[in-house]
Design a protein around this motif. Structure first.
Motif, PDB file in Angstrom:
ATOM      1  N   MET A   1     -21.410  65.182  13.006  1.00 33.60           N
ATOM      2  CA  MET A   1     -22.234  64.792  14.062  1.00 33.60           C
ATOM      3  C   MET A   1     -23.696  64.680  13.482  1.00 33.60           C
ATOM      4  SD  MET A   1     -23.186  66.281  17.961  1.00 33.60           S
ATOM      5  CE  MET A   1     -21.283  66.585  18.168  1.00 33.60           C
ATOM      6  N   PHE A   2     -24.004  65.495  12.807  1.00 36.11           N
ATOM      7  CA  PHE A   2     -25.197  65.680  12.261  1.00 36.11           C
ATOM      8  C   PHE A   2     -25.781  64.506  11.299  1.00 36.11           C
ATOM      9  CE2 PHE A   2     -28.536  67.294   9.138  1.00 36.11           C
ATOM     10  CZ  PHE A   2     -29.710  67.764  10.066  1.00 36.11           C
ATOM     11  N   TRP A   3     -24.801  64.424  10.437  1.00 33.77           N
ATOM     12  CA  TRP A   3     -24.886  63.314   9.367  1.00 33.77           C
ATOM     13  C   TRP A   3     -25.070  61.911  10.106  1.00 33.77           C
ATOM     14  CZ3 TRP A   3     -25.063  62.782   4.296  1.00 33.77           C
ATOM     15  CH2 TRP A   3     -25.056  61.523   3.607  1.00 33.77           C
ATOM     16  N   LEU A   4     -24.372  61.927  11.123  1.00 35.85           N
ATOM     17  CA  LEU A   4     -24.526  60.249  11.861  1.00 35.85           C
ATOM     18  C   LEU A   4     -25.720  60.430  12.584  1.00 35.85           C
ATOM     19  CD1 LEU A   4     -20.397  60.020  13.132  1.00 35.85           C
ATOM     20  CD2 LEU A   4     -21.875  58.963  11.060  1.00 35.85           C
ATOM     21  N   ILE A   5     -26.226  61.353  13.311  1.00 35.50           N
ATOM     22  CA  ILE A   5     -27.185  61.417  14.132  1.00 35.50           C
ATOM     23  C   ILE A   5     -28.525  61.496  13.294  1.00 35.50           C
ATOM     24  CG2 ILE A   5     -29.004  62.865  15.570  1.00 35.50           C
ATOM     25  CD1 ILE A   5     -26.438  64.140  16.636  1.00 35.50           C
ATOM     26  N   CYS A   6     -28.477  61.746  12.144  1.00 36.19           N
ATOM     27  CA  CYS A   6     -29.603  61.851  11.052  1.00 36.19           C
ATOM     28  C   CYS A   6     -29.738  60.166  10.708  1.00 36.19           C
ATOM     29  CB  CYS A   6     -29.607  62.674   9.923  1.00 36.19           C
ATOM     30  SG  CYS A   6     -30.061  64.303  10.464  1.00 36.19           S
ATOM     31  N   GLY A   7     -28.576  59.701  10.307  1.00 30.81           N
ATOM     32  CA  GLY A   7     -28.633  58.401   9.883  1.00 30.81           C
ATOM     33  C   GLY A   7     -28.872  57.342  10.853  1.00 30.81           C
ATOM     34  N   VAL A   8     -28.430  57.272  12.162  1.00 30.09           N
ATOM     35  CA  VAL A   8     -28.886  56.409  13.076  1.00 30.09           C
ATOM     36  C   VAL A   8     -30.331  56.641  13.580  1.00 30.09           C
ATOM     37  CG1 VAL A   8     -28.466  55.998  15.515  1.00 30.09           C
ATOM     38  CG2 VAL A   8     -26.356  56.120  14.030  1.00 30.09           C
ATOM     39  N   GLY A   9     -30.731  57.882  13.799  1.00 30.43           N
ATOM     40  CA  GLY A   9     -32.071  58.432  13.915  1.00 30.43           C
ATOM     41  C   GLY A   9     -33.141  57.812  12.843  1.00 30.43           C
ATOM     42  N   ALA A  10     -32.596  57.866  11.601  1.00 28.64           N
ATOM     43  CA  ALA A  10     -33.430  57.270  10.599  1.00 28.64           C
ATOM     44  C   ALA A  10     -33.622  55.768  10.729  1.00 28.64           C
ATOM     45  CB  ALA A  10     -32.784  57.459   9.189  1.00 28.64           C
ATOM     46  N   GLY A  11     -32.424  55.017  11.092  1.00 30.46           N
ATOM     47  CA  GLY A  11     -32.563  53.635  11.213  1.00 30.46           C
ATOM     48  C   GLY A  11     -33.238  53.184  12.346  1.00 30.46           C
ATOM     49  N   LEU A  12     -33.386  53.964  13.681  1.00 26.06           N
ATOM     50  CA  LEU A  12     -34.179  53.641  14.686  1.00 26.06           C
ATOM     51  C   LEU A  12     -35.653  53.961  14.309  1.00 26.06           C
ATOM     52  CD1 LEU A  12     -32.134  55.292  17.193  1.00 26.06           C
ATOM     53  CD2 LEU A  12     -32.383  52.925  17.276  1.00 26.06           C
ATOM     54  N   LEU A  13     -36.168  54.789  13.589  1.00 31.68           N
ATOM     55  CA  LEU A  13     -37.457  55.066  13.338  1.00 31.68           C
ATOM     56  C   LEU A  13     -37.907  53.955  12.269  1.00 31.68           C
ATOM     57  CD1 LEU A  13     -37.562  58.836  13.194  1.00 31.68           C
ATOM     58  CD2 LEU A  13     -38.687  57.387  14.752  1.00 31.68           C
ATOM     59  N   TYR A  14     -37.100  53.585  11.233  1.00 30.42           N
ATOM     60  CA  TYR A  14     -37.186  52.656  10.257  1.00 30.42           C
ATOM     61  C   TYR A  14     -37.646  51.337  11.052  1.00 30.42           C
ATOM     62  CZ  TYR A  14     -36.782  49.223   6.755  1.00 30.42           C
ATOM     63  OH  TYR A  14     -36.980  48.225   5.641  1.00 30.42           O
ATOM     64  N   GLU A  15     -36.673  50.986  11.934  1.00 23.26           N
ATOM     65  CA  GLU A  15     -36.870  49.639  12.748  1.00 23.26           C
ATOM     66  C   GLU A  15     -38.226  49.816  13.465  1.00 23.26           C
ATOM     67  OE1 GLU A  15     -34.059  46.816  13.308  1.00 23.26           O
ATOM     68  OE2 GLU A  15     -35.123  47.243  11.735  1.00 23.26           O
ATOM     69  N   GLY A  16     -38.694  50.943  14.073  1.00 19.10           N
ATOM     70  CA  GLY A  16     -39.837  50.895  14.842  1.00 19.10           C
ATOM     71  C   GLY A  16     -41.211  50.665  13.923  1.00 19.10           C
ATOM     72  N   VAL A  17     -41.001  51.311  12.427  1.00 19.60           N
ATOM     73  CA  VAL A  17     -42.199  50.913  11.419  1.00 19.60           C
ATOM     74  C   VAL A  17     -42.258  49.463  11.020  1.00 19.60           C
ATOM     75  CG1 VAL A  17     -42.944  51.493   9.221  1.00 19.60           C
ATOM     76  CG2 VAL A  17     -42.110  53.514  10.717  1.00 19.60           C
ATOM     77  N   ARG A  18     -40.820  48.807  10.876  1.00 15.85           N
ATOM     78  CA  ARG A  18     -40.643  47.602  10.362  1.00 15.85           C
ATOM     79  C   ARG A  18     -40.887  46.741  11.381  1.00 15.85           C
ATOM     80  NH1 ARG A  18     -41.176  44.252   6.638  1.00 15.85           N
ATOM     81  NH2 ARG A  18     -39.379  42.859   6.153  1.00 15.85           N
ATOM     82  N   GLY A  19     -40.789  47.139  12.702  1.00 11.49           N
ATOM     83  CA  GLY A  19     -41.470  46.072  13.685  1.00 11.49           C
ATOM     84  C   GLY A  19     -42.964  46.117  13.876  1.00 11.49           C
ATOM     85  N   TYR A  20     -43.334  47.114  13.678  1.00  8.81           N
ATOM     86  CA  TYR A  20     -44.891  47.330  13.488  1.00  8.81           C
ATOM     87  C   TYR A  20     -45.321  46.367  12.620  1.00  8.81           C
ATOM     88  CZ  TYR A  20     -49.481  48.952  12.817  1.00  8.81           C
ATOM     89  OH  TYR A  20     -51.066  49.125  12.562  1.00  8.81           O
ATOM     90  N   GLU A  21     -44.940  46.587  11.120  1.00  3.89           N
ATOM     91  CA  GLU A  21     -45.213  45.614  10.199  1.00  3.89           C
ATOM     92  C   GLU A  21     -45.331  44.088  10.426  1.00  3.89           C
ATOM     93  OE1 GLU A  21     -44.279  49.003   6.735  1.00  3.89           O
ATOM     94  OE2 GLU A  21     -42.954  47.210   7.104  1.00  3.89           O
ATOM     95  N   LEU A  22     -44.181  44.060  10.963  1.00  9.61           N
ATOM     96  CA  LEU A  22     -43.954  42.404  11.427  1.00  9.61           C
ATOM     97  C   LEU A  22     -44.699  41.780  12.420  1.00  9.61           C
ATOM     98  CD1 LEU A  22     -39.950  42.438  10.995  1.00  9.61           C
ATOM     99  CD2 LEU A  22     -41.609  41.038   9.697  1.00  9.61           C
ATOM    100  N   HIS A  23     -45.167  42.930  13.288  1.00  9.48           N
ATOM    101  CA  HIS A  23     -46.191  42.254  14.297  1.00  9.48           C
ATOM    102  C   HIS A  23     -47.505  42.095  13.520  1.00  9.48           C
ATOM    103  CE1 HIS A  23     -48.410  42.373  18.226  1.00  9.48           C
ATOM    104  NE2 HIS A  23     -49.087  43.375  17.622  1.00  9.48           N
ATOM    105  N   ARG A  24     -47.882  43.039  12.784  1.00 10.95           N
ATOM    106  CA  ARG A  24     -49.223  42.743  12.291  1.00 10.95           C
ATOM    107  C   ARG A  24     -49.181  41.592  11.313  1.00 10.95           C
ATOM    108  NH1 ARG A  24     -50.694  47.797   8.436  1.00 10.95           N
ATOM    109  NH2 ARG A  24     -52.228  46.251   8.038  1.00 10.95           N
ATOM    110  N   MET A  25     -48.094  41.316  10.651  1.00  7.89           N
ATOM    111  CA  MET A  25     -48.057  40.067   9.989  1.00  7.89           C
ATOM    112  C   MET A  25     -48.101  38.916  10.717  1.00  7.89           C
ATOM    113  SD  MET A  25     -44.880  38.854   7.368  1.00  7.89           S
ATOM    114  CE  MET A  25     -44.489  40.596   6.642  1.00  7.89           C
ATOM    115  N   GLU A  26     -47.304  38.977  11.980  1.00  7.36           N
ATOM    116  CA  GLU A  26     -47.569  37.612  12.921  1.00  7.36           C
ATOM    117  C   GLU A  26     -48.996  37.551  13.373  1.00  7.36           C
ATOM    118  OE1 GLU A  26     -46.952  34.472  15.182  1.00  7.36           O
ATOM    119  OE2 GLU A  26     -45.460  35.554  13.659  1.00  7.36           O
ATOM    120  N   VAL A  27     -49.651  38.580  13.740  1.00  7.38           N
ATOM    121  CA  VAL A  27     -51.088  38.564  14.011  1.00  7.38           C
ATOM    122  C   VAL A  27     -51.978  38.050  12.839  1.00  7.38           C
ATOM    123  CG1 VAL A  27     -53.087  40.014  14.468  1.00  7.38           C
ATOM    124  CG2 VAL A  27     -50.827  40.460  15.811  1.00  7.38           C
ATOM    125  N   ALA A  28     -51.678  38.322  11.674  1.00  4.89           N
ATOM    126  CA  ALA A  28     -52.326  37.954  10.566  1.00  4.89           C
ATOM    127  C   ALA A  28     -52.042  36.383  10.299  1.00  4.89           C
ATOM    128  CB  ALA A  28     -52.036  38.507   9.146  1.00  4.89           C
TER     129      ALA A  28
END
Length: 264
Positions: A86-113
């Motif tokens: 459970m810990f392995w899966l929670i960390c993996g899924v959570g890492a993906g969710l946080l990465y998506e948040g950062v990636r979404g922010y980067e893509l938003h900045r790219m679109e604004v640019a």
């Protein structure tokens, strides 16, 4: 010899089988299972789970599975098989969710640019767009210089706008833009190990002397944070997914281990 516990062994087998399938049996598995940005035509919700079982090659797999072998068994012995998995899966899924948040922010900045460039399509702005949003790009400099010398030329402006739009569109629509690997889950294990067994001595190549687990985890955290903020051309490592795994590992371990003693 490593004392490989049952769940660690099963995760090793699963990851090896997935890589064999990626490379020989189901090559489309990489595209279907890697984690793409939300909004990409290649994104599917199950990718938050499947990406952590896919790897970019045997070297990538070896480094992650070696970490699983080093840090996993003691944690599985402490928590039991179900909680460890459970810990392995929670960390993996959570890492993906946080990465998506950062990636979404980067893509938003790219679109604004991109929109800002359309409002002011000049040579310096054209060059600035690629320097900030696509530091690995090359070949845009001649057009940027031509626009600086002849800023009203409609052909230069149209070509620059086309190139900017295409760069942004290709980022969203590229079939090669997915993230994969078990590193996010592994970094959660690294934190948990360092928290529960902080003074355990570990040998880390290429250092010829042992390092306490707590210092290893701290060093990894600082390195990933620095590399994530100060990206260099050619760096395709998902540093914020690693940091996400560490953060999720911290939250889960603190919740599970509240009031229990750590081992030293």
């Amino acid at each position: 010899m490593f004392n490989i516990t049952p769940t660690v062994r099963n995760l090793l087998i699963a990851n090896v089988l997935f890589l064999v399938a990626q490379q020989s049996l189901l090559p489309l598995l990489t595209q279907v299972g890697s984690l793409y940005p939300i909004g990409s035509p290649y994104f599917y919700p199950w990718q938050f789970f499947t990406y952590m079982f896919l790897h970019g090659g045997w070297g990538h797999l070896f480094s992650n599975m070696l970490g699983l072998i080093v840090f996993g068994p003691l944690l599985e012995q402490r928590w039991g098989a179900s909680r460890f998995l459970m810990f392995w899966l929670i960390c993996g899924v959570g890492a993906g969710l946080l990465y998506e948040g950062v990636r979404g922010y980067e893509l938003h900045r790219m679109e604004v640019a991109r929109q800002e460039f359309h409002q002011s399509p000049t040579g310096p702005e054209y060059e600035q767009f690629f320097r900030k949003s696509f530091p690995d790009a090359s070949g845009y400099e001649p057009l940027a210089r031509a626009m600086a010398q002849d800023p009203k030329n409609p052909e230069y402006i149209a070509a620059a706008e086309h190139n900017v739009d295409k760069a942004v569109s290709d980022t969203w629509n590229s079939p090669h833009g997915g993230m994969l690997g078990a590193s996010g889950a592994l970094f959660g294990l690294i934190f948990a190990f360092a928290y529960l067994f902080p003074n355990t001595q570990l040998l880390l190549f290429p250092f010829p002397f042992p390092i306490a687990a707590k210092y290893l985890a701290f060093g990894y955290t600082m390195l990933e944070l620095y590399q994530g903020v100060h990206r260099v051309p050619g760096d395709n490592v998902a540093h914020f997914a690693h940091l996400g795994g560490l953060l999720i590992g911290f939250i889960v371990v603190r919740y599970w281990e509240g009031g229990r003693e750590r081992f030293y």
